[in-house]
Scaffold this active site. Structure first.
Site, PDB file in Angstrom:
ATOM      1  N   GLY A  12       0.961  -1.037   0.081  1.00 57.49           N
ATOM      2  CA  GLY A  12       0.112   0.033  -0.013  1.00 57.49           C
ATOM      3  C   GLY A  12       0.946   1.109  -0.056  1.00 57.49           C
ATOM      4  N   VAL A  93      -3.017  -0.977   3.368  1.00 53.01           N
ATOM      5  CA  VAL A  93      -3.958  -0.836   2.247  1.00 53.01           C
ATOM      6  C   VAL A  93      -5.333   0.103   2.865  1.00 53.01           C
ATOM      7  CG1 VAL A  93      -3.381  -2.755   1.199  1.00 53.01           C
ATOM      8  CG2 VAL A  93      -4.966  -3.223   2.815  1.00 53.01           C
ATOM      9  N   PHE A 229     -12.471  10.320  19.724  1.00 55.83           N
ATOM     10  CA  PHE A 229     -12.458  11.258  20.264  1.00 55.83           C
ATOM     11  C   PHE A 229     -12.274  12.580  19.704  1.00 55.83           C
ATOM     12  CE2 PHE A 229     -12.166  10.297  25.030  1.00 55.83           C
ATOM     13  CZ  PHE A 229     -12.829   8.961  25.095  1.00 55.83           C
ATOM     14  N   CYS A 279     -10.696   9.455   7.101  1.00 54.47           N
ATOM     15  CA  CYS A 279     -11.003   8.423   8.266  1.00 54.47           C
ATOM     16  C   CYS A 279     -11.932   8.786   9.222  1.00 54.47           C
ATOM     17  CB  CYS A 279      -9.439   8.397   8.748  1.00 54.47           C
ATOM     18  SG  CYS A 279      -8.455   7.455   7.755  1.00 54.47           S
ATOM     19  N   ARG A 349     -10.873  13.631   0.044  1.00 58.94           N
ATOM     20  CA  ARG A 349     -11.800  12.581   0.592  1.00 58.94           C
ATOM     21  C   ARG A 349     -12.774  13.087   1.499  1.00 58.94           C
ATOM     22  NH1 ARG A 349      -7.748   7.547   1.182  1.00 58.94           N
ATOM     23  NH2 ARG A 349      -6.195   9.184   1.804  1.00 58.94           N
TER      24      ARG A 349
END
Ligand code: NAD
Ligand code: UGA
Length: 466
Positions: A12, A93, A229, A279, A349
């Site tokens: 990755g 990845v 958090f 994320c 993203r």
């Protein structure tokens, strides 16, 4: 005796694999580090002689790559060879939210992880330490282990969890001086030896007391928890930004006032148009899914609220623009300054800009986008991915412009979506002179000097201020 690692492979070559391995190679010149990926174009870009063209934009990364590449840092598509030669294999990845089947829209899609485990199992002839670098649901190591240990080829595997905490835009700083490095492994003697082998790699530049070791499950879960958090703080301050707008309180002043309490701390209290990035949302959805799968309804609902608040924040910013522009933006030009999910990255993203744009396009606005690092093709790709309307309509309504003054010319309003420093230094008088009047600015990042803009004549809305 702990084995000294001399050959590392990382599967990755993305935003995590590329920078983390570049720094390991920089700090450990005696370890050969090979980063592999299936994506030929990405590997070619990592190998571009001009380090300006490497596929990840991160301040300082080009210099690290220039120092180590060709010496002990290599980028390749020959995954089998790199696995075969390595003593330690990082899996870095992507683990996106599932878009199909059970857990769709919530669970992490682990198919790429499983493919890596199967490839390692197929290729390996010598003992390996396999390191989970990707962010994974707690207990994933169990599945990885099960695949690796059932090959019957006599190879011994140790599985470690070593989640990455770097933030984009500051990746190199974060990697050079991390708050902590986390390594989880089996509590057996072999597990502890594997942990030590990885500790020895990081200890070349990270103070030993900052390298934390835990069992596998604590390490896997700590990564999801840390992101939950952090995102929760942003949603918490964003929830109060709306209350500030109704009460005359100023969210920046509130943030400063609470942030000086050492128990709360000043970081991650910046109100915004909503958090983005690949994320936060993915990892919280995953946490919610895991909690639900154990029947923990209250736990799941608690964390889901962080996402609900974030969606609300993005939507209400778009609504504010429509409402302020006399309840119609149809046919009007709105200039977007910023498209990336935060400054100093070319990553878009889950950027709030995408969702704000989509809402405004539903209202038939015309949008002119300027971002110093995001290419035109990416903007259309992001919008088309939402599938809200045909691609040619997106192309018709949205233009991507490489000159900010041009982007703002004849606009009815400007929306600040990313906190790029350069926006602060623009000639705002010049921008004002070339806009339609009244000229509106919607600052989704509390970035600009409101007083100065109002003196010029702008009508300014800032998140979290009346
Ligand atoms: P990315 O999409 O940028 O990179 C992943 C790469 O893996 C891609 O280039 C893809 O082609 C490659 N890949 C997928 N399957 C492969 C296979 N079987 N063999 C070879 N290559 C394969 O993703 P990323 O942003 O680097 O994130 C990777 C992981 O790290 C995710 O789990 C993410 O949650 C986590 N993480 C990301 C960040 C961040 O800032 N982006 C920070 C911490 C953790
Ligand atoms: C985040 C974490 O900070 C990293 O520790 C973690 O490794 C990473 O996620 C990951 O797992 O991928 P990143 O998403 O790169 O890093 O960037 P952040 O600085 O955390 O910002 C995330 C989003 O929150 C951005 O859209 C940012 O603008 C927004 N944000 C952040 C705010 O709106 N206010 C703040 O005070 C801080």
């Amino acid at each position: 005796m702990t084995k000294k690692i001399t050959n590392i492979c990382c599967i990755g070559a993305g935003y995590v694999g590329g920078p983390t391995m570049s720094v390991i190679a920089q700090k450990c010149p005696d370890i050969k580090v090979t980063v592999v990926d299936l994506n030929q174009a990405r590997i070619d870009a990592w190998n571009d002689p001009d380090t300006e063209n490497i596929p990840v934009y991160e301040p300082g990364l080009d210099k690290v790559v220039a120092e180590a590449r060709g010496r002990n840092l290599f980028f390749s598509t020959d995954v089998d060879k790199a696995i075969d030669e390595a003593e330690m294999i990082f899996i870095s990845v992507n683990t996106p939210t599932k878009t199909y089947g059970s857990g769709k829209g919530m669970a992490a899609d682990l198919k790429y992880i499983e493919l890596c485990a199967r490839q390692i199992a197929r290729v390996s002839k010598t003992d390996k330490i396999v390191v989970e670098k990707s962010t994974l649901p707690v207990r994933t190591a169990e599945a990885v282990k099960s695949i690796l240990l059932n090959t019957g080829n006599g190879v011994n595997y140790q599985i470690l969890s070593n989640p990455e905490f770097l933030a984009e835009g500051t990746a190199i700083e974060d990697l050079h001086a991390p708050d902590r490095v986390l390594i989880g492994g089996d509590t057996t003697e072999e597990g502890q030896e594997a942990i030590q082998a990885l500790v020895d790699v990081y200890a070349r530049w990270v103070p030993r007391e900052r390298i934390l070791t835990t069992n596998l499950w604590s390490s896997e879960l700590s990564k999801l928890t840390a992101n939950a958090f952090l995102a929760q703080r942003v949603s918490s301050i964003n929830s109060l930004s709306e209350l500030c707008e109704h009460t005359g309180a100023d969210v920046s002043e509130v943030a400063r006032s609470i942030g000086t309490d050492s128990r709360i701390g000043p970081k991650f209290l910046k109100s915004s148009v909503g958090f983005g990035g690949s994320c936060f949302q993915k990892d919280i959805l995953n946490l919610v899914y895991i909690a639900r799968s154990y029947g923990l309804r209250e736990v799941a609902d608690y964390w889901e609220q962080v996402i609900i608040m974030n969606d609300h924040q993005k939507r209400r910013f778009a609504n504010k623009i429509v409402k302020t522009l006399y309840n119609t933006v149809s046919g009007k030009k709105i200039a977007f300054l910023g498209w990336a999910f935060k400054k100093d990255t070319n990553d878009t993203r889950e950027s709030a800009a995408i969702y704000v744009a989509d809402d405004l396009l539903h209202e038939q606005a015309g949008i002119a986008v300027y971002d110093p690092k995001v290419p035109e093709s990416q903007v259309y790709e992001d919008l088309n991915y939402l599938n809200s309307r045909p691609g040619d309509i997106n192309k018709q309504l949205v233009t991507v412009i490489t000159d900010p003054y041009e982007a703002c010319k004849d606009a009815h309003a400007i929306a600040i979506l990313t906190e790029w420093d350069e926006f602060k230094d623009y000639d705002w008088q010049r921008i004002f002179d070339n806009m339609k009047k009244p000229a509106f600015v919607f600052d989704g990042r509390t970035l600009l000097n409101v007083k100065q803009l109002r003196e010029i004549g702008f009508k300014v809305y800032t998140i979290g201020r009346e």
